[in-house]
Design an enzyme around this catalytic site. Structure first.
Site, PDB file in Angstrom:
ATOM      1  N   GLY A 145       0.787  -1.219   0.000  1.00  0.00           N
ATOM      2  CA  GLY A 145       0.000   0.000   0.000  1.00  0.00           C
ATOM      3  C   GLY A 145       0.820   1.270   0.000  1.00  0.00           C
ATOM      4  O   GLY A 145       0.325   2.341   0.364  1.00  0.00           O
ATOM      5  N   ARG A 146       2.067   1.171  -0.421  1.00  0.00           N
ATOM      6  CA  ARG A 146       2.995   2.301  -0.451  1.00  0.00           C
ATOM      7  C   ARG A 146       3.282   2.850   0.945  1.00  0.00           C
ATOM      8  O   ARG A 146       3.795   3.973   1.088  1.00  0.00           O
ATOM      9  CB  ARG A 146       2.472   3.433  -1.361  1.00  0.00           C
ATOM     10  CG  ARG A 146       2.340   3.041  -2.843  1.00  0.00           C
ATOM     11  CD  ARG A 146       3.709   2.656  -3.407  1.00  0.00           C
ATOM     12  NE  ARG A 146       3.710   2.500  -4.847  1.00  0.00           N
ATOM     13  CZ  ARG A 146       3.636   1.325  -5.472  1.00  0.00           C
ATOM     14  NH1 ARG A 146       3.537   0.204  -4.794  1.00  0.00           N
ATOM     15  NH2 ARG A 146       3.665   1.269  -6.789  1.00  0.00           N
ATOM     16  N   LEU A 147       3.010   2.080   1.978  1.00  0.00           N
ATOM     17  CA  LEU A 147       3.337   2.484   3.346  1.00  0.00           C
ATOM     18  C   LEU A 147       4.744   1.988   3.683  1.00  0.00           C
ATOM     19  O   LEU A 147       4.951   1.166   4.578  1.00  0.00           O
ATOM     20  CB  LEU A 147       2.300   1.941   4.330  1.00  0.00           C
ATOM     21  CG  LEU A 147       0.882   2.476   4.146  1.00  0.00           C
ATOM     22  CD1 LEU A 147      -0.082   1.798   5.116  1.00  0.00           C
ATOM     23  CD2 LEU A 147       0.871   3.995   4.340  1.00  0.00           C
TER      24      LEU A 147
END
Length: 207
Positions: free
Chosen positions: A184-186
């Site tokens: 999630g691009r975290l």
């Protein structure tokens, strides 16, 4: 054109307090994973008035003093480092979904270190370094090949001498960031900053 990052995480306990140890571990894991040229790094320099340029160079040394690479002093990066002796470097190990970013001041290696590295290079690379007016305009490929032939003749039967305008630089590690891709691009981002007493301050950055 979009990939999900879900290989590993990077937490403070696993990263530890010593960024050089973490860098060495990540580098070894990139080598073990078969990453092509794991020592390739994007090197960014800038002119005195702040105009940036970047290119890929090869990391040739890492210790407490910083990251070492070699080039022609008269190349574009060499000229920019003369005027503005600071640089940023990024290493990307995409199969491992990892990046390392370094920023710091830059100094030239001493002549003995440059001589030792030059002597370890393949003879063809030595000839090329001696023949090439790096980053300067040349008429055509033939002119370069003619110069190579001249240098080969000059050093026939003896060791190639390191050119006076070719040698090493070292980027002092003032800050170093470790980036680990996450779902999630975290992404995980841990940045270490060197304090005046030589210790490190670690902080987590938002992705």
């Amino acid at each position: 054109m979009r990939s999900e990052y879900a290989r590993d995480g990077l937490d403070e306990q696993g990263a530890g307090d010593d960024p050089l140890a973490l860098f060495a571990r990540w580098f070894d894991e990139a080598v073990d994973a078969g990453v092509h040229e794991p020592n390739a790094m994007a090197l960014a320099t800038a002119t005195r008035d702040g105009r940036p340029s970047s290119r890929i160079v090869l990391l040739k040394g890492l210790d407490a003093r910083g990251l070492a690479f070699f080039t022609g002093y008269g190349s574009r990066k060499g000229r920019e480092l003369d005027d503005n002796p600071r640089a940023a470097a990024t290493m990307l190990w995409h199969p491992l979904q990892r990046q390392v970013r370094v920023e710091g001041g830059v100094t030239r290696l001493d002549a003995a270190e440059s001589d030792a590295y030059f002597a370890s290079r393949p003879r063809g690379s030595q000839i090329g370094a001696a023949a090439s007016p790096q980053s300067q305009p040349i008429p055509d490929r033939t002119a370069l090949e003619r110069r190579v032939a001249e240098v080969e003749q000059e050093f026939a039967g003896r060791d190639v001498v390191r050119p006076a305008d070719w040698g090493g630089y070292r980027i002092a590690i003032e800050s170093i960031e470790f980036w680990q891709g996450r779902v999630g691009r975290l992404h995980d981002r841990l940045r270490y900053t060197r304090e005046p007493d030589g210790s490190w301050t670690r902080e987590r950055l938002a992705p």
